[in-house]
Motif scaffolding. Structure first.
Motif, PDB file in Angstrom:
ATOM      1  N   LEU A  66       0.832  -1.211   0.000  1.00 39.34           N
ATOM      2  CA  LEU A  66       0.000   0.000   0.000  1.00 39.34           C
ATOM      3  C   LEU A  66       0.862   1.255   0.000  1.00 39.34           C
ATOM      4  CD1 LEU A  66      -2.830  -0.974   2.501  1.00 39.34           C
ATOM      5  CD2 LEU A  66      -3.057  -0.595   0.039  1.00 39.34           C
ATOM      6  N   ALA A  67       1.935   1.248   0.771  1.00 43.25           N
ATOM      7  CA  ALA A  67       2.832   2.410   0.813  1.00 43.25           C
ATOM      8  C   ALA A  67       3.479   2.635  -0.549  1.00 43.25           C
ATOM      9  CB  ALA A  67       3.899   2.212   1.889  1.00 43.25           C
ATOM     10  N   GLU A  68       3.893   1.548  -1.205  1.00 41.73           N
ATOM     11  CA  GLU A  68       4.484   1.672  -2.541  1.00 41.73           C
ATOM     12  C   GLU A  68       3.468   2.231  -3.534  1.00 41.73           C
ATOM     13  OE1 GLU A  68       5.913  -2.229  -3.468  1.00 41.73           O
ATOM     14  OE2 GLU A  68       7.533  -2.120  -1.989  1.00 41.73           O
ATOM     15  N   ARG A  69       2.236   1.745  -3.463  1.00 39.70           N
ATOM     16  CA  ARG A  69       1.190   2.257  -4.362  1.00 39.70           C
ATOM     17  C   ARG A  69       0.921   3.728  -4.090  1.00 39.70           C
ATOM     18  NH1 ARG A  69      -3.854  -1.492  -4.160  1.00 39.70           N
ATOM     19  NH2 ARG A  69      -4.639   0.183  -5.464  1.00 39.70           N
ATOM     20  N   HIS A  70       0.921   4.106  -2.821  1.00 44.89           N
ATOM     21  CA  HIS A  70       0.690   5.503  -2.459  1.00 44.89           C
ATOM     22  C   HIS A  70       1.812   6.383  -3.015  1.00 44.89           C
ATOM     23  CE1 HIS A  70      -0.663   8.957  -0.203  1.00 44.89           C
ATOM     24  NE2 HIS A  70       0.549   9.080   0.321  1.00 44.89           N
ATOM     25  N   LEU A  71       3.056   5.946  -2.837  1.00 48.16           N
ATOM     26  CA  LEU A  71       4.185   6.714  -3.358  1.00 48.16           C
ATOM     27  C   LEU A  71       4.138   6.807  -4.876  1.00 48.16           C
ATOM     28  CD1 LEU A  71       7.128   5.510  -1.095  1.00 48.16           C
ATOM     29  CD2 LEU A  71       6.035   7.753  -1.113  1.00 48.16           C
ATOM     30  N   ALA A  72       3.764   5.716  -5.533  1.00 46.66           N
ATOM     31  CA  ALA A  72       3.652   5.747  -6.997  1.00 46.66           C
ATOM     32  C   ALA A  72       2.575   6.742  -7.419  1.00 46.66           C
ATOM     33  CB  ALA A  72       3.338   4.349  -7.530  1.00 46.66           C
ATOM     34  N   GLY A  73       1.471   6.782  -6.700  1.00 44.62           N
ATOM     35  CA  GLY A  73       0.408   7.747  -6.997  1.00 44.62           C
ATOM     36  C   GLY A  73       0.883   9.176  -6.796  1.00 44.62           C
ATOM     37  N   LEU A  74       1.641   9.410  -5.725  1.00 47.30           N
ATOM     38  CA  LEU A  74       2.187  10.750  -5.483  1.00 47.30           C
ATOM     39  C   LEU A  74       3.148  11.154  -6.604  1.00 47.30           C
ATOM     40  CD1 LEU A  74       2.899  10.679  -1.640  1.00 47.30           C
ATOM     41  CD2 LEU A  74       1.067  11.895  -2.836  1.00 47.30           C
ATOM     42  N   ARG A  75       3.991  10.188  -7.030  1.00 46.28           N
ATOM     43  CA  ARG A  75       4.924  10.479  -8.120  1.00 46.28           C
ATOM     44  C   ARG A  75       4.169  10.811  -9.405  1.00 46.28           C
ATOM     45  NH1 ARG A  75       7.390   5.499  -7.827  1.00 46.28           N
ATOM     46  NH2 ARG A  75       7.836   5.360  -5.631  1.00 46.28           N
ATOM     47  N   ARG A  76       3.128  10.045  -9.695  1.00 45.47           N
ATOM     48  CA  ARG A  76       2.332  10.316 -10.908  1.00 45.47           C
ATOM     49  C   ARG A  76       1.685  11.691 -10.840  1.00 45.47           C
ATOM     50  NH1 ARG A  76       0.989   4.946 -10.240  1.00 45.47           N
ATOM     51  NH2 ARG A  76      -0.991   5.471  -9.261  1.00 45.47           N
ATOM     52  N   ALA A  77       1.152  12.057  -9.679  1.00 43.35           N
ATOM     53  CA  ALA A  77       0.523  13.373  -9.522  1.00 43.35           C
ATOM     54  C   ALA A  77       1.563  14.479  -9.668  1.00 43.35           C
ATOM     55  CB  ALA A  77      -0.164  13.464  -8.160  1.00 43.35           C
ATOM     56  N   GLU A  78       2.739  14.275  -9.108  1.00 42.47           N
ATOM     57  CA  GLU A  78       3.802  15.267  -9.225  1.00 42.47           C
ATOM     58  C   GLU A  78       4.249  15.413 -10.677  1.00 42.47           C
ATOM     59  OE1 GLU A  78       8.339  15.333  -7.796  1.00 42.47           O
ATOM     60  OE2 GLU A  78       6.890  15.180  -6.135  1.00 42.47           O
ATOM     61  N   GLU A  79       4.400  14.272 -11.358  1.00 38.76           N
ATOM     62  CA  GLU A  79       4.798  14.314 -12.769  1.00 38.76           C
ATOM     63  C   GLU A  79       3.728  14.995 -13.614  1.00 38.76           C
ATOM     64  OE1 GLU A  79       5.536  10.216 -13.656  1.00 38.76           O
ATOM     65  OE2 GLU A  79       7.451  10.195 -12.570  1.00 38.76           O
ATOM     66  N   ALA A  80       2.463  14.743 -13.313  1.00 33.02           N
ATOM     67  CA  ALA A  80       1.366  15.376 -14.054  1.00 33.02           C
ATOM     68  C   ALA A  80       1.368  16.884 -13.818  1.00 33.02           C
ATOM     69  CB  ALA A  80       0.029  14.766 -13.644  1.00 33.02           C
ATOM     70  N   ALA A  81       1.629  17.288 -12.578  1.00 29.87           N
ATOM     71  CA  ALA A  81       1.682  18.720 -12.274  1.00 29.87           C
ATOM     72  C   ALA A  81       2.851  19.371 -13.004  1.00 29.87           C
ATOM     73  CB  ALA A  81       1.799  18.932 -10.766  1.00 29.87           C
ATOM     74  N   GLU A  82       4.003  18.694 -13.024  1.00 25.69           N
ATOM     75  CA  GLU A  82       5.160  19.234 -13.741  1.00 25.69           C
ATOM     76  C   GLU A  82       4.877  19.328 -15.234  1.00 25.69           C
ATOM     77  OE1 GLU A  82       8.498  16.769 -12.793  1.00 25.69           O
ATOM     78  OE2 GLU A  82       8.591  17.452 -10.709  1.00 25.69           O
ATOM     79  N   GLN A  83       4.240  18.302 -15.774  1.00 27.96           N
ATOM     80  CA  GLN A  83       3.910  18.306 -17.199  1.00 27.96           C
ATOM     81  C   GLN A  83       2.921  19.417 -17.513  1.00 27.96           C
ATOM     82  OE1 GLN A  83       5.420  16.375 -19.599  1.00 27.96           O
ATOM     83  NE2 GLN A  83       4.378  17.798 -20.963  1.00 27.96           N
ATOM     84  N   ALA A  84       1.968  19.642 -16.631  1.00 30.84           N
ATOM     85  CA  ALA A  84       0.996  20.718 -16.839  1.00 30.84           C
ATOM     86  C   ALA A  84       1.696  22.069 -16.807  1.00 30.84           C
ATOM     87  CB  ALA A  84      -0.097  20.654 -15.774  1.00 30.84           C
ATOM     88  N   ALA A  85       2.666  22.218 -15.913  1.00 30.89           N
ATOM     89  CA  ALA A  85       3.411  23.476 -15.849  1.00 30.89           C
ATOM     90  C   ALA A  85       4.224  23.676 -17.119  1.00 30.89           C
ATOM     91  CB  ALA A  85       4.316  23.487 -14.625  1.00 30.89           C
ATOM     92  N   VAL A  86       4.862  22.619 -17.600  1.00 31.00           N
ATOM     93  CA  VAL A  86       5.630  22.705 -18.843  1.00 31.00           C
ATOM     94  C   VAL A  86       4.703  23.043 -20.005  1.00 31.00           C
ATOM     95  CG1 VAL A  86       6.964  21.347 -20.506  1.00 31.00           C
ATOM     96  CG2 VAL A  86       7.504  21.222 -18.070  1.00 31.00           C
ATOM     97  N   ASP A  87       3.548  22.389 -20.038  1.00 30.56           N
ATOM     98  CA  ASP A  87       2.580  22.670 -21.108  1.00 30.56           C
ATOM     99  C   ASP A  87       2.119  24.113 -21.058  1.00 30.56           C
ATOM    100  OD1 ASP A  87       2.833  20.044 -21.866  1.00 30.56           O
ATOM    101  OD2 ASP A  87       0.886  19.399 -21.038  1.00 30.56           O
ATOM    102  N   ASP A  88       1.862  24.635 -19.847  1.00 28.67           N
ATOM    103  CA  ASP A  88       1.442  26.034 -19.717  1.00 28.67           C
ATOM    104  C   ASP A  88       2.534  26.966 -20.212  1.00 28.67           C
ATOM    105  OD1 ASP A  88      -0.990  25.330 -18.680  1.00 28.67           O
ATOM    106  OD2 ASP A  88      -0.456  25.774 -16.582  1.00 28.67           O
ATOM    107  N   ILE A  89       3.783  26.677 -19.841  1.00 31.11           N
ATOM    108  CA  ILE A  89       4.900  27.531 -20.262  1.00 31.11           C
ATOM    109  C   ILE A  89       5.055  27.474 -21.775  1.00 31.11           C
ATOM    110  CG2 ILE A  89       7.415  27.774 -20.183  1.00 31.11           C
ATOM    111  CD1 ILE A  89       7.224  26.849 -17.242  1.00 31.11           C
ATOM    112  N   SER A  90       5.011  26.262 -22.328  1.00 29.86           N
ATOM    113  CA  SER A  90       5.208  26.147 -23.773  1.00 29.86           C
ATOM    114  C   SER A  90       4.021  26.735 -24.526  1.00 29.86           C
ATOM    115  CB  SER A  90       5.476  24.707 -24.158  1.00 29.86           C
ATOM    116  OG  SER A  90       4.362  24.062 -24.655  1.00 29.86           O
ATOM    117  N   GLY A  91       2.821  26.595 -23.965  1.00 30.25           N
ATOM    118  CA  GLY A  91       1.642  27.200 -24.601  1.00 30.25           C
ATOM    119  C   GLY A  91       1.729  28.708 -24.567  1.00 30.25           C
TER     120      GLY A  91
END
Length: 131
Positions: free
Chosen positions: A96-121
């Motif tokens: 469960l802890a590993e799944r939670h950390l993986a979910g946090l990493r995915r959310a962080e990566e999505a937020a970073e990607q959204a920021a990159v997309d906003d900057i590039s847009g």
């Protein structure tokens, strides 16, 4: 905390196993005592009676040792079950802890990607707007 419960169960299992091993040693000792006290063939009635009484007491002690070994063996089985449960709980919590950390990493990566997309847009919009 997860590991502590498992370590406690391991210690209890080891202690129960040691007690069961000791109970088996007592059985073998009582059996040897009984085997080493044969009934005398050429002695008088009093000697035979005393030897039979002693053998009967030794047989009772052997019976008690067998009963104690049975209880010790049952306790070992119980402790092993508790250890298996503790190990399963620890593994489940780790999963469960590993799944939670993986979910946090995915959310962080999505937020970073959204920021990159906003900057590039925004950069793309500025370059098109300046023409």
């Amino acid at each position: 905390a997860r590991q502590a419960a498992e370590d406690t169960a391991k210690t209890a299992t080891a202690a129960a196993t040691t007690a069961a091993d000791l109970a088996m040693v007592r059985i073998r000792s009582r059996e040897r005592d009984l085997d080493d006290r044969p009934v005398p063939h050429s002695a008088g009635a009093a000697a035979v009676s005393a030897t039979l009484s002693a053998r009967q007491a030794m047989a009772g002690a052997l019976n008690d040792a067998i009963g104690a070994a049975g209880l010790a063996s049952a306790l070992v089985d119980q402790r092993r079950g508790e250890l298996a449960e503790a190990m399963a709980r620890r593994r489940a919590l780790e999963h469960l802890a590993e799944r939670h950390l993986a979910g946090l990493r995915r959310a962080e990566e999505a937020a970073e990607q959204a920021a990159v997309d906003d900057i590039s847009g925004a950069a793309h919009h500025r370059t098109r707007g300046s023409r």
